[in-house]
Write a protein that holds these residues in place. Structure first.
Motif, short mmCIF file in Angstrom:
data_model
loop_
_atom_site.label_atom_id
_atom_site.label_comp_id
_atom_site.label_asym_id
_atom_site.label_seq_id
_atom_site.Cartn_x
_atom_site.Cartn_y
_atom_site.Cartn_z
N LEU A 47 0.82 -1.21 0.00
CA LEU A 47 0.00 0.00 0.00
C LEU A 47 0.86 1.26 0.00
O LEU A 47 0.64 2.18 -0.80
CB LEU A 47 -0.93 0.00 1.22
CG LEU A 47 -1.90 1.18 1.34
CD1 LEU A 47 -2.83 1.22 0.14
CD2 LEU A 47 -2.69 1.09 2.63
N VAL A 48 1.85 1.29 0.90
CA VAL A 48 2.74 2.45 0.97
C VAL A 48 3.53 2.59 -0.32
O VAL A 48 3.71 3.70 -0.85
CB VAL A 48 3.69 2.33 2.18
CG1 VAL A 48 4.71 3.45 2.17
CG2 VAL A 48 2.90 2.35 3.48
N ASN A 49 4.00 1.47 -0.84
CA ASN A 49 4.78 1.50 -2.08
C ASN A 49 3.95 2.04 -3.23
O ASN A 49 4.43 2.83 -4.06
CB ASN A 49 5.28 0.09 -2.40
CG ASN A 49 6.24 0.08 -3.58
OD1 ASN A 49 7.18 0.86 -3.63
ND2 ASN A 49 6.00 -0.80 -4.52
N GLY A 50 2.68 1.62 -3.31
CA GLY A 50 1.80 2.11 -4.37
C GLY A 50 1.56 3.60 -4.28
O GLY A 50 1.59 4.32 -5.29
N VAL A 51 1.34 4.10 -3.06
CA VAL A 51 1.12 5.53 -2.86
C VAL A 51 2.36 6.33 -3.24
O VAL A 51 2.28 7.36 -3.93
CB VAL A 51 0.72 5.83 -1.40
CG1 VAL A 51 0.67 7.33 -1.14
CG2 VAL A 51 -0.62 5.19 -1.08
N VAL A 52 3.53 5.84 -2.81
CA VAL A 52 4.79 6.54 -3.11
C VAL A 52 5.03 6.57 -4.62
O VAL A 52 5.43 7.60 -5.18
CB VAL A 52 5.96 5.88 -2.38
CG1 VAL A 52 7.29 6.46 -2.86
CG2 VAL A 52 5.84 6.08 -0.87
N MET A 56 5.24 9.43 -9.76
CA MET A 56 4.78 9.54 -11.14
C MET A 56 4.17 10.92 -11.40
O MET A 56 4.44 11.55 -12.43
CB MET A 56 3.75 8.44 -11.44
CG MET A 56 3.23 8.44 -12.87
SD MET A 56 2.06 7.12 -13.18
CE MET A 56 0.69 7.65 -12.12
N ALA A 57 3.37 11.40 -10.43
CA ALA A 57 2.76 12.72 -10.58
C ALA A 57 3.81 13.82 -10.61
O ALA A 57 3.72 14.77 -11.41
CB ALA A 57 1.77 12.95 -9.44
N VAL A 58 4.83 13.68 -9.76
CA VAL A 58 5.89 14.69 -9.72
C VAL A 58 6.66 14.74 -11.03
O VAL A 58 7.07 15.81 -11.51
CB VAL A 58 6.85 14.40 -8.54
CG1 VAL A 58 8.11 15.25 -8.64
CG2 VAL A 58 6.15 14.66 -7.21
N MET A 59 6.87 13.58 -11.66
CA MET A 59 7.62 13.53 -12.91
C MET A 59 6.79 13.96 -14.12
O MET A 59 7.30 14.55 -15.06
CB MET A 59 8.18 12.12 -13.12
CG MET A 59 9.31 11.76 -12.17
SD MET A 59 10.05 10.14 -12.50
CE MET A 59 8.75 9.06 -11.92
N ILE A 60 5.49 13.65 -14.09
CA ILE A 60 4.63 13.97 -15.23
C ILE A 60 4.21 15.43 -15.24
O ILE A 60 4.09 16.04 -16.31
CB ILE A 60 3.39 13.04 -15.23
CG1 ILE A 60 3.81 11.61 -15.54
CG2 ILE A 60 2.36 13.52 -16.25
CD1 ILE A 60 2.66 10.62 -15.48
N PHE A 61 4.00 16.00 -14.06
CA PHE A 61 3.44 17.36 -14.00
C PHE A 61 4.26 18.40 -14.77
O PHE A 61 3.66 19.23 -15.48
CB PHE A 61 3.27 17.80 -12.55
CG PHE A 61 2.78 19.22 -12.41
CD1 PHE A 61 1.46 19.53 -12.72
CD2 PHE A 61 3.63 20.24 -12.03
CE1 PHE A 61 1.01 20.83 -12.62
CE2 PHE A 61 3.19 21.54 -11.93
CZ PHE A 61 1.87 21.84 -12.22
N PRO A 62 5.61 18.46 -14.65
CA PRO A 62 6.34 19.50 -15.40
C PRO A 62 6.10 19.43 -16.91
O PRO A 62 5.94 20.47 -17.57
CB PRO A 62 7.81 19.20 -15.06
CG PRO A 62 7.76 18.50 -13.75
CD PRO A 62 6.52 17.67 -13.79
#
Length: 296
Positions: free
Chosen positions: A13-18, A23-29
């Motif tokens: 669960l923790v691994n999935g959230v992290v 992924m969001a941090v890398m895709i957003f820019p």
């Protein structure tokens, strides 16, 4: 009898959230650049354009592609990436195969000598002098010849080649096959995963490189797409010139184009091609990067 559903482990669960957050941090820019590049330039100056263009336009991309130099930069970069990757892969794979052969004389000297070059170099000035003396300066081959051999890629390939069944090579030798035939008809077909990984590493390296274009060329015709982007970001006059040209060519779109939104459009244009290549090599990538982690 009903089977009880297994609850997910805390680690999973923790691994999935992290992973989702990463992924969001890398895709957003990248998504931010897309949203800004598709927005009206004057409206973008108001701020607040993060996830979706507020006033959708294609004027910024029209302004970028109106400049003839970007097409030439794309041509040079594509040619450099294809030729550089193919020649580097062949030279490095040949060296890696040779390093796995017991009959290679001086192998104990070659391995530490090549590894030493990964940590120590002569410096920029001696390297520039060598480029000049070899008549590679301001030549297309300055993109190809200095990068023909990669020690790191050779180590990866050597590890994979060393794990191939030795019986195959011995059987081929008994049938009269030479080293080149063994290499091209047996070793390479069995090494698709690691070869695809090296192709991806080399292709991304060639595509993203701008320093060689900046330091070792002076002709506009040899400018790469990444150097074009670098000039656009660091030199305000380059983006302003594109915006002015677009405004003069199409007066109705003058307010829709600004230097900032043109920069964002250029970032998307230079990044998208190499991103599109990755899915075709993805199925080999994981297997290739695990080379040497498990011994058979």
């Amino acid at each position: 009898m009903k089977l009880k559903k297994k609850k997910p482990e805390t680690f999973d669960l923790v691994n999935g959230v992290v992973m989702i957050l990463m992924m969001a941090v890398m895709i957003f820019p990248f998504w931010y650049c897309i949203a800004g590049s598709l927005n009206d330039g004057t409206d973008y100056l108001r701020g607040g354009v993060y996830l979706w263009p507020r006033e959708f336009v294609l004027s910024n991309y029209k302004a970028v592609f109106r400049d003839a130099s970007i097409f030439n930069a794309f041509k040079i970069t594509i040619l450099k990436s294809i030729v550089g990757t193919a020649t580097s892969l062949m030279v490095t794979a040949l060296a890696a195969y040779a390093m796995t052969r017991p009959a290679l004389k001086g192998k104990r000297f070659y391995a530490p000598f090549m590894t030493l070059t990964m940590y120590f170099g002569g410096g920029l000035i001696p390297y520039f002098i060598i480029i000049k003396d070899l008549h590679l300066y301001d030549s297309f081959w300055v993109y190809i010849i200095p990068g023909l051999f990669s020690v790191w890629n050779m180590i990866i390939l050597r590890s994979f080649f060393a794990e191939l069944p030795g019986e195959l090579i011995e059987a081929a030798k008994l049938d009269g096959a030479g080293e080149y035939r063994i290499f091209f008809q047996i070793v390479l077909p069995l090494s698709k995963a690691v070869l695809a990984t090296i192709v991806l590493f080399s292709l991304v390296g060639h595509w993203n490189s701008y320093f060689d274009s900046m330091m070792y060329t002076s002709s506009q015709e040899l400018q790469t797409i990444q150097f074009f982007l670098k000039k656009m970001i660091t030199d305000p006059g380059t983006a302003s010139s594109l915006a002015s040209s677009a405004a003069m060519a199409i007066p109705a779109e003058a307010r829709k184009v600004t230097p900032q939104t043109i920069k964002l459009a250029a970032m998307v244009v230079t990044s998208l091609p190499i991103i599109c290549v990755y899915p075709f090599l993805q199925k080999y990538f994981v297997k290739g990067t695990m080379v040497g982690s498990v011994k058979g």
